[in-house]
Design an enzyme around this catalytic site. Structure first.
Site, PDB file in Angstrom:
ATOM      1  N   HIS A 110      -6.417  -6.754   9.427  1.00 39.68           N
ATOM      2  CA  HIS A 110      -7.116  -6.683   8.148  1.00 39.68           C
ATOM      3  C   HIS A 110      -8.488  -7.299   8.313  1.00 39.68           C
ATOM      4  O   HIS A 110      -8.640  -8.341   8.951  1.00 39.68           O
ATOM      5  CB  HIS A 110      -6.319  -7.395   7.054  1.00 39.68           C
ATOM      6  CG  HIS A 110      -4.995  -6.769   6.792  1.00 39.68           C
ATOM      7  ND1 HIS A 110      -3.849  -7.165   7.448  1.00 39.68           N
ATOM      8  CD2 HIS A 110      -4.637  -5.729   5.995  1.00 39.68           C
ATOM      9  CE1 HIS A 110      -2.832  -6.409   7.043  1.00 39.68           C
ATOM     10  NE2 HIS A 110      -3.285  -5.532   6.163  1.00 39.68           N
ATOM     11  N   HIS A 154      -7.464  -2.263   5.794  1.00 44.52           N
ATOM     12  CA  HIS A 154      -6.235  -2.265   6.595  1.00 44.52           C
ATOM     13  C   HIS A 154      -6.483  -1.350   7.786  1.00 44.52           C
ATOM     14  O   HIS A 154      -7.131  -0.313   7.635  1.00 44.52           O
ATOM     15  CB  HIS A 154      -5.048  -1.673   5.833  1.00 44.52           C
ATOM     16  CG  HIS A 154      -4.726  -2.319   4.541  1.00 44.52           C
ATOM     17  ND1 HIS A 154      -3.673  -3.178   4.388  1.00 44.52           N
ATOM     18  CD2 HIS A 154      -5.311  -2.221   3.322  1.00 44.52           C
ATOM     19  CE1 HIS A 154      -3.608  -3.569   3.129  1.00 44.52           C
ATOM     20  NE2 HIS A 154      -4.590  -2.996   2.459  1.00 44.52           N
ATOM     21  N   ASP A 205      -0.880  -4.609  13.148  1.00 47.53           N
ATOM     22  CA  ASP A 205      -1.610  -4.705  11.888  1.00 47.53           C
ATOM     23  C   ASP A 205      -2.889  -5.509  12.057  1.00 47.53           C
ATOM     24  O   ASP A 205      -2.921  -6.497  12.794  1.00 47.53           O
ATOM     25  CB  ASP A 205      -0.741  -5.416  10.854  1.00 47.53           C
ATOM     26  CG  ASP A 205      -0.403  -4.529   9.685  1.00 47.53           C
ATOM     27  OD1 ASP A 205      -1.077  -3.510   9.514  1.00 47.53           O
ATOM     28  OD2 ASP A 205       0.547  -4.860   8.948  1.00 47.53           O
ATOM     29  N   CYS A 214       0.593  -7.161   5.033  1.00 47.91           N
ATOM     30  CA  CYS A 214      -0.652  -7.337   4.272  1.00 47.91           C
ATOM     31  C   CYS A 214      -0.674  -8.576   3.385  1.00 47.91           C
ATOM     32  O   CYS A 214      -1.651  -9.350   3.420  1.00 47.91           O
ATOM     33  CB  CYS A 214      -0.944  -6.105   3.426  1.00 47.91           C
ATOM     34  SG  CYS A 214      -0.461  -4.537   4.140  1.00 47.91           S
ATOM     35  N   ARG A 266      12.156  -2.010   7.121  1.00 42.67           N
ATOM     36  CA  ARG A 266      12.152  -1.068   6.010  1.00 42.67           C
ATOM     37  C   ARG A 266      13.459  -0.294   5.983  1.00 42.67           C
ATOM     38  O   ARG A 266      13.986   0.102   7.028  1.00 42.67           O
ATOM     39  CB  ARG A 266      10.965  -0.101   6.113  1.00 42.67           C
ATOM     40  CG  ARG A 266       9.630  -0.806   6.036  1.00 42.67           C
ATOM     41  CD  ARG A 266       8.473   0.160   6.094  1.00 42.67           C
ATOM     42  NE  ARG A 266       7.200  -0.555   6.204  1.00 42.67           N
ATOM     43  CZ  ARG A 266       6.033   0.029   6.422  1.00 42.67           C
ATOM     44  NH1 ARG A 266       5.980   1.346   6.566  1.00 42.67           N
ATOM     45  NH2 ARG A 266       4.936  -0.690   6.511  1.00 42.67           N
ATOM     46  N   GLN A 306       4.386  -3.641  13.804  1.00 40.86           N
ATOM     47  CA  GLN A 306       3.107  -3.004  13.520  1.00 40.86           C
ATOM     48  C   GLN A 306       1.977  -3.762  14.205  1.00 40.86           C
ATOM     49  O   GLN A 306       1.992  -4.991  14.255  1.00 40.86           O
ATOM     50  CB  GLN A 306       2.833  -2.991  12.013  1.00 40.86           C
ATOM     51  CG  GLN A 306       3.656  -2.001  11.229  1.00 40.86           C
ATOM     52  CD  GLN A 306       3.215  -1.966   9.780  1.00 40.86           C
ATOM     53  OE1 GLN A 306       3.084  -2.985   9.131  1.00 40.86           O
ATOM     54  NE2 GLN A 306       2.971  -0.764   9.271  1.00 40.86           N
ATOM     55  N   LYS A 365      -9.287   6.714   3.076  1.00 37.06           N
ATOM     56  CA  LYS A 365      -8.774   6.344   4.397  1.00 37.06           C
ATOM     57  C   LYS A 365      -9.126   7.396   5.431  1.00 37.06           C
ATOM     58  O   LYS A 365      -9.494   8.533   5.119  1.00 37.06           O
ATOM     59  CB  LYS A 365      -7.259   6.168   4.356  1.00 37.06           C
ATOM     60  CG  LYS A 365      -6.496   7.445   4.017  1.00 37.06           C
ATOM     61  CD  LYS A 365      -4.990   7.237   4.124  1.00 37.06           C
ATOM     62  CE  LYS A 365      -4.224   8.517   3.775  1.00 37.06           C
ATOM     63  NZ  LYS A 365      -2.777   8.393   4.023  1.00 37.06           N
TER      64      LYS A 365
END
Length: 695
Positions: free
Chosen positions: A438, A564, A436, A387, A416, A434, A518
């Protein structure tokens, strides 16, 4: 027919007189007998699934195949009429019983059964093993567990003994009684019982809420020997309401107290509980099926991926066959996003620690981040999320309302920290990619953007065979950033998009993140299990922390809405779910190897090599068996590798410049000229259908 004839007739009499042979004059005895054995094996396997026949029964039929196929050819064409499976034999097998619908913990009675059963199990353990101390015992998705501290480890045989004691307690119909008491009274009782873990739980209850009621639940009559535990409920009225034939103790595992490796290692006993014996039987069936589909075992068997302990736990090595599937996943993902108006980004794998402090990740997620590294006197952090990189990309230019929405997507690898005890195949790893994305948009664009995300999510998940979803909308928690107005607007936009999509959904009131509401989407796999997959998350926090803005129509400065979203979640986890849902038997368009040619002898290898070169040029993932083994062995290996289409190549195929295509799951495409075969297979891959549908 072939299998029943085989059972009744001698080979010579069968070949000369049986009507099936006269009806199929082009079929050699070897080919017919092989079809018969394959049909017999398929029928036995189907019957075993339906009636639980002993595995040895099926195994004897299957074991006969290699011996037959390795035998010298009968007739002018070796292995003429080769069939991988005879669907008529499968069709004649008794159909398996219809699945029994399994309730969830949304069913309050089932939840009470599971919670009460956990207490009964703990009572049984402490009656049998006086040195066992209890800790916690919650209900979980498929049952319950309890953690115990005991000097001696439990063994599998202990589970039977504990279950027998539980049955006795259930038969006594002992009442569950709730008692509320003061902190001091509860503390005194716990100390008298010498239960230090319960004392720690009591302290944590009061620390969280000094006014919280302290309740315990007893099993047994007042004034008589009974068992009790700190608990808020709910429970059944008495133990006799627990269906003993719908309860089972399943396994023993280790678990650190409070999940902390520095605390004592406890022994966890897992159990399952249902409303009926039929539900328990269905649960067991699903558990057995889940073992057969375990992605860790299939990943090794199919040579898809590995986790090399020499490199460290939780780090995935994609092998060539698995990497082919990943490339196809990535290619489709990119195509779908490009078609959906997204631009693709690539960002670094690490950044200055200052970036993670600005974003808040260092303050809120430090436990999930690896330690920092020093670079020329500055602290750098390997990225746990993508992000902040997309936010910095937004900040790099002055933005106008005319530029919005901006949709940016990235297949970004993140790292992680996970404790070694929590790692689990592809489902829990330390390094993963991911999908991902945005979206930066105006408030009035939010509903349409969420609708677009839902449409794209459905497009991608459906492509991989997932068409049933469980959707949850999570709303504002007590502690949150952002105004009431923006929270209401964002939550309304999520509701509006779900309504327009026509999807049913549940609401988790107060379950949103502190920075925005969300939508979470769980996908249902082939055996009915739900997996957390896609997320759409509004974010009012990062735009504020980084001072994001755009020039509004009146020339002022406004803060954009940030969304996101991830559809796969991560490539690794989604691949693990895909393996288990398909049992490693990928659809044709996604199979690592789509077609394998099986030469009858090395004389036909040059033709196979030339055919494979032409197939590959058309985008078909084809290969030739490396040789050195009989056709029967080649078929066995191809079945183990779950190759969807096989073609045995001999004199007839070479002479006709053709391929006879057999589907491993049963059925055949017939003998096709090579160019026609290429055309059919390429069309099937492009349309994501089975080749027989592309004929």
């Amino acid at each position: 027919a072939a299998s029943s004839c085989l059972a009744r007739c001698s080979a010579s009499a069968f070949q000369s007189a049986h009507p099936c042979m006269r009806l199929l004059p082009g079929l050699s005895l070897g080919g017919f007998l092989m079809s018969a054995l394959l049909a017999r094996s398929a029928a036995l396997n189907a019957a075993a699934a339906a009636r639980r026949l002993p595995a040895s029964t099926c195994g004897r039929a299957a074991a006969a195949l290699p011996r037959l196929l390795a035998a010298p050819a009968m007739g002018s064409r070796r292995c003429s009429g080769l069939r991988m499976a005879d669907q008529s034999a499968v069709a004649e097998a008794p159909a398996p019983p219809a699945p029994v619908p399994l309730p969830t913990n949304a069913n309050e009675q089932l939840l009470r059964i599971r919670h009460s059963t956990a207490h009964v199990m703990a009572m049984a353990v402490q009656r049998l093993y006086k040195d066992a101390r209890v800790t916690i015992g919650p209900w979980i998705e498929k049952g319950f567990y309890y953690d115990f501290d005991r000097p001696e480890p439990f063994a599998e045989k202990d589970l039977r003994r504990i279950k027998k004691e539980m049955d006795k307690l259930i038969g006594l119909k002992l009442p569950f009684r709730r008692e509320e008491l003061s902190f001091d009274e509860a503390k005194a009782r716990i100390e008298a019982a010498d239960e230090p873990y319960k004392l720690e739980i009591l302290d944590s209850i009061v620390a969280k809420d000094p006014d919280a009621p302290i309740t315990i639940f007893h099993i047994g009559e007042p004034g008589k020997a009974n068992w009790w535990d700190l608990c808020a409920g709910p429970h059944v009225e008495h133990t006799g309401q627990l269906p003993k034939d719908a309860i089972d103790l399943e396994s023993i595992a280790g678990a650190y107290w409070r999940g902390d490796e520095a605390r004592p290692m406890l022994q966890r006993i897992y159990g399952t509980a249902w409303e009926s014996a039929e539900q328990l039987a269905e649960h067991r069936r699903i558990q057995e099926e889940a073992k057969r589909r375990d992605h860790r075992a299939l990943g090794k068997q199919l040579r898809l991926f590995s986790i090399q302990q020499e490199a460290g736990g939780g780090l995935v090595f994609w092998h060539p066959r698995g990497a082919r599937v990943r490339r196809l996943m990535e290619d489709f993902w990119r195509e779908a996003h490009t078609a959906g108006g997204y631009e693709l980004l690539y960002t670094p794998h690490m950044a200055s620690l200052d970036l993670w402090k600005t974003s808040g990740h260092f303050d809120f997620y430090a436990d999930g981040m690896f330690d920092q590294m020093e670079v020329e006197g500055a602290q750098y952090q390997i990225k746990p999320m993508n992000c902040p990189f997309h936010v910095l990309t937004y900040k790099d230019e002055k933005r106008s309302y005319r530029d919005l929405p901006l949709r940016w997507a990235e297949l970004g690898t993140v790292y992680r920290y996970e404790r070694s005890g929590t790692l689990n195949g592809l489902f829990r790893v330390r390094g993963f990619t991911q999908d991902d994305a945005h979206i930066f948009c105006l408030p009035e664009q939010l509903a349409d953007e969420i609708q677009g995300v839902l449409d794209l999510t459905e497009t991608i998940l459906t492509k991989f065979g997932f068409t049933e979803y469980e959707v949850m909308l999570s709303t504002r928690p007590d502690k949150a950033v952002g105004s009431d107005e923006i929270w209401d607007k964002a939550t309304s936009a999520l509701r509006e998009a779900l309504g327009a999509k026509g999807w049913e959904y549940d609401v988790d009131e107060g379950g949103g993140a502190f920075y925005g509401p969300k939508i979470d989407i769980k996908i249902r796999d082939a055996i009915g299990r739900l997996w957390q997959c896609s997320t759409i998350q509004c974010d009012f926090n990062l735009p504020q922390r980084f001072g994001l803005e755009y020039v509004s129509p009146d020339g002022g400065r406004e803060q954009p809405i940030m969304l996101h979203r991830a559809i796969f979640g991560s490539l690794e986890r989604f691949f693990g779910v895909l393996i288990e849902s398909t049992a490693g038997d990928f659809p044709f368009w996604l199979a690592p190897t789509q077609l394998r040619l099986l030469p009858v002898s090395d004389d036909y290898r040059p033709y196979c090599d030339a055919a494979v070169a032409r197939l590959k040029a058309a985008g078909i993932r084809a290969e030739v068996d490396p040789g050195g083994r009989s056709v029967g062995k080649q078929i066995k290996v191809a079945n183990q590798d779950k190759v969807p289409i096989l073609s045995v190549v001999g004199e007839a195929e070479v002479g006709a410049n053709a391929l006879k295509l057999e589907m491993r799951k049963g059925g055949e495409l017939g003998e096709l000229p090579l160019e026609r075969a290429i055309e059919v297979l390429a069309a099937a891959a492009e349309k994501a259908v089975e080749p027989i549908e592309a004929l």
